[in-house]
Design an enzyme around this catalytic site. Structure first.
Site, PDB file in Angstrom:
ATOM      1  N   CYS A  79       0.838  -1.202   0.000  1.00 16.63           N
ATOM      2  CA  CYS A  79       0.000   0.000   0.000  1.00 16.63           C
ATOM      3  C   CYS A  79       0.878   1.260   0.000  1.00 16.63           C
ATOM      4  O   CYS A  79       1.518   1.552  -0.989  1.00 16.63           O
ATOM      5  CB  CYS A  79      -0.977  -0.013   1.173  1.00 16.63           C
ATOM      6  N   HIS A 167      -3.645  -5.244   0.368  1.00 14.19           N
ATOM      7  CA  HIS A 167      -3.102  -5.708   1.648  1.00 14.19           C
ATOM      8  C   HIS A 167      -3.110  -7.239   1.715  1.00 14.19           C
ATOM      9  O   HIS A 167      -4.127  -7.841   2.079  1.00 14.19           O
ATOM     10  CB  HIS A 167      -3.926  -5.143   2.814  1.00 14.19           C
ATOM     11  N   GLU A 169      -1.788  -9.065   3.870  1.00 13.04           N
ATOM     12  CA  GLU A 169      -1.812  -9.529   5.258  1.00 13.04           C
ATOM     13  C   GLU A 169      -3.222  -9.685   5.809  1.00 13.04           C
ATOM     14  O   GLU A 169      -3.441 -10.353   6.827  1.00 13.04           O
ATOM     15  CB  GLU A 169      -1.009  -8.573   6.152  1.00 13.04           C
ATOM     16  N   SER A 221      -0.392 -11.880  36.978  1.00 11.06           N
ATOM     17  CA  SER A 221      -1.743 -11.325  36.899  1.00 11.06           C
ATOM     18  C   SER A 221      -2.806 -12.414  36.834  1.00 11.06           C
ATOM     19  O   SER A 221      -3.986 -12.136  36.986  1.00 11.06           O
ATOM     20  CB  SER A 221      -1.866 -10.455  35.642  1.00 11.06           C
ATOM     21  N   GLY A 222      -2.385 -13.640  36.594  1.00  9.72           N
ATOM     22  CA  GLY A 222      -3.352 -14.708  36.367  1.00  9.72           C
ATOM     23  C   GLY A 222      -3.583 -14.944  34.881  1.00  9.72           C
ATOM     24  O   GLY A 222      -4.171 -15.946  34.483  1.00  9.72           O
ATOM     25  N   GLY A 223      -3.117 -14.008  34.035  1.00  7.31           N
ATOM     26  CA  GLY A 223      -3.288 -14.136  32.598  1.00  7.31           C
ATOM     27  C   GLY A 223      -2.218 -15.020  31.967  1.00  7.31           C
ATOM     28  O   GLY A 223      -1.216 -15.363  32.593  1.00  7.31           O
ATOM     29  N   VAL A 224      -2.443 -15.355  30.704  1.00  7.32           N
ATOM     30  CA  VAL A 224      -1.541 -16.280  30.015  1.00  7.32           C
ATOM     31  C   VAL A 224      -0.146 -15.675  29.823  1.00  7.32           C
ATOM     32  O   VAL A 224       0.862 -16.377  29.925  1.00  7.32           O
ATOM     33  CB  VAL A 224      -2.145 -16.749  28.668  1.00  7.32           C
ATOM     34  N   ASP A 225      -0.052 -14.368  29.591  1.00  7.69           N
ATOM     35  CA  ASP A 225       1.245 -13.753  29.302  1.00  7.69           C
ATOM     36  C   ASP A 225       2.200 -13.857  30.486  1.00  7.69           C
ATOM     37  O   ASP A 225       3.317 -14.361  30.356  1.00  7.69           O
ATOM     38  CB  ASP A 225       1.066 -12.281  28.901  1.00  7.69           C
ATOM     39  N   SER A 226       1.765 -13.361  31.645  1.00  8.62           N
ATOM     40  CA  SER A 226       2.661 -13.398  32.807  1.00  8.62           C
ATOM     41  C   SER A 226       2.901 -14.834  33.264  1.00  8.62           C
ATOM     42  O   SER A 226       3.982 -15.170  33.750  1.00  8.62           O
ATOM     43  CB  SER A 226       2.106 -12.548  33.955  1.00  8.62           C
ATOM     44  N   SER A 227       1.899 -15.709  33.081  1.00 11.04           N
ATOM     45  CA  SER A 227       2.055 -17.108  33.497  1.00 11.04           C
ATOM     46  C   SER A 227       3.107 -17.813  32.646  1.00 11.04           C
ATOM     47  O   SER A 227       3.971 -18.530  33.169  1.00 11.04           O
ATOM     48  CB  SER A 227       0.717 -17.848  33.389  1.00 11.04           C
TER      49      SER A 227
END
Length: 507
Positions: A79, A167, A169, A221-227
């Protein structure tokens, strides 16, 4: 050395999608600002130029000298990237009569051009531009057209340089992934061997070298990222990692207890802190969304800092920051969309060095890494949850009673999604407590109580999202259950806005 594709970001909303598509081709890539090309990096195999919100002839348009890149690496301009290369080589880019947005078809293309290998005739592509290339330099060759766009794609003759005005993508470009694969594999010669297993192997080795015998603290935090970040670090440094899980009072129902149990089962060294009274006091009478976020962010830093100081000789702070956090918090145009919970503040206050092992991964890649690490599925597939928690799902001021109402309603909705087998079909779901009351009837009595909105979206990376088309029977059952079981609610609505223009969270 990990080979990579560099994506030069000119500010397009779909730049991250380019990165995701390249990663899906098992090829590592990095998104960098348009003017920050990493010179001297021998692992670079090719360069992609993104789209942009600007026109090439705008005074404020992002411009860069490509002379040091062109001829050294294969280039694909998308683009604005295609228009920029044409325009700066004495081609013509002019405003289209009307903005060309949406589906189009390649009515003709050069089938023998490597970029279009395996692309089917009349393939659908996605257009999104207000300008169009109307003339190309003599050494540029047109290689594709649509019924409205004469120069839909070109190649510079004798060079590994291409430009496409559509685009590839975007999901709606049917053979877009094939086009990117042709560029990444056939043109750039990438081995396409980047995988979760190879990421874990290289990251654990890097963490061992980076951290040595130093002690590290990480906020969970309990979330997937920090876990996933915690499990990855635990594999690298074991007992030298201490995790801190702060309950700010705005977690989901029973979440603090359940998540602490999960972490202990994973063998992590975790300290749990109930700081809900502090947060409720500091949030009293505060309604403005960004102020709420900042109060919670600062409060989290204060509590975390106090706990971390009880641990001796800590030198590093680890965070579960992922790629979209970094890019969305401060876009290439310098516009902050919203402040993120884990992209600043702590390292400066605590005088610690920062360790972010997932910084270059997208959310779905984090999940793939989690599975490769052997983590339980319910932790990996857990829906994203905002750092400020239910505070940004309560419109207006925060009180313990409002949190109680929202926790109960949210618990019914989320458990209902699980019971009906719908949870894994949804990217993110939650209930919003609205700052309105409505008239209702319960028994023979008139009620005047709160309204809530259910929010459920489908997405792959949170940059774009569509509302989930949940069954009417399910929505009816959840609505009845919430109204009958949650004291203080007498009306349930369903949010059918997509992102853009709406955001996933209401605040």
């Amino acid at each position: 050395m990990q080979e990579k594709i560099i994506i030069l970001d000119f500010g397009s909303q779909t730049t991250q999608l380019i990165g995701r598509r390249v990663r899906e081709l098992d090829t590592y890539c990095e998104i960098v600002p348009y003017n920050k090309f990493p010179k001297g990096d021998e692992s670079i195999k090719g360069v992609i130029l993104s789209g942009s919100p600007f026109s090439v002839y705008d005074e404020s348009a992002f411009k860069v000298d490509l002379s040091e890149i062109r001829g050294k690496y294969p280039i694909l301009g998308i683009c604005y990237g295609a228009q920029f290369m044409a325009y700066t080589n004495d081609g013509k880019v002019e405003p289209a009569g009307t903005r060309e947005y949406g589906r189009a078809h390649l009515t003709s293309f050069c089938k023998d051009n490597v970029l279009f290998k395996g692309v089917k005739e009349n393939t659908q592509v996605w257009m999104s531009h207000g300008d169009t290339i109307t003339a190309i330099p003599s050494n540029f060759k047109k290689i594709a057209s649509t019924d409205k766009v004469e120069i839909a794609a070109y190649q510079i003759e004798g060079e590994s340089v291409w430009g496409v005005q559509f685009h590839p993508e975007v999901f709606h470009s049917e053979d877009g992934t094939q086009i990117l694969k042709n560029f990444v594999g056939d043109v750039c010669g990438c081995k396409q061997d980047w995988s979760p297993a190879s990421f874990i192997e290289s990251t654990v080795a890097e963490l061992k070298a980076q951290l040595g015998d130093d002690k590290v603290v990480l906020g969970l935090s309990g979330g997937v990222d920090s876990s996933v970040a915690a499990v990855l670090l635990n594999r690298a440094i074991g007992k030298n990692l201490t995790c801190i899980f702060v309950d700010h009072g705005m977690l989901r129902k029973n979440e603090f207890k359940n998540v602490m149990h999960d972490y202990e089962c994973l063998g992590l060294n975790v300290i749990g802190v109930d700081a809900s009274a502090k947060f409720f006091a500091e949030l009293e009478s505060v309604s403005e969304p960004e102020r709420k976020r900042k109060i919670i962010g600062k409060g989290f830093i204060d509590v975390f800092d106090e706990e971390a100081h009880k641990i001796k000789d800590v030198k590093w702070l680890a965070q579960g920051t992922i790629y979209p956090d970094c890019i969305e918090s401060l876009s290439i145009t310098g516009t902050v969309i919203k402040s993120h919970h884990n992209v600043g503040g702590l390292p400066e206050k605590m005088h610690l060095k920062l360790c972010e092992p997932l910084r270059l991964l997208f959310k779905d890649e984090v999940r793939r890494v989690g599975r490769e690490l052997g983590m339980p599925e319910h932790l990996i597939t857990r829906h994203p949850f905002p750092g400020p928690g239910l505070a940004v799902r309560i419109l207006g001021d925060i009180t313990p009673e409002k949190v109680r109402i929202l926790q109960d309603a949210d618990d019914i909705f989320i458990q209902g999604l699980r019971d009906w087998g719908l949870y894994d079909q949804v990217w993110q779901a939650g209930v919003i407590l609205l700052p309105v009351q409505s008239v209702g009837v319960m028994g023979d009595e008139r009620t005047y109580e709160r309204a809530v909105a259910l929010r459920a979206v489908t997405s792959t990376d949170a940059m774009t999202a569509d509302w989930s088309h949940l069954p009417y029977e399910f929505l009816g059952k959840v609505s009845n259950d919430i109204i009958n079981k949650v004291k203080g609610v007498n009306r349930v609505t369903y949010d059918i806005s997509s992102k853009p223009p709406a955001t996933i969270e209401w605040e």
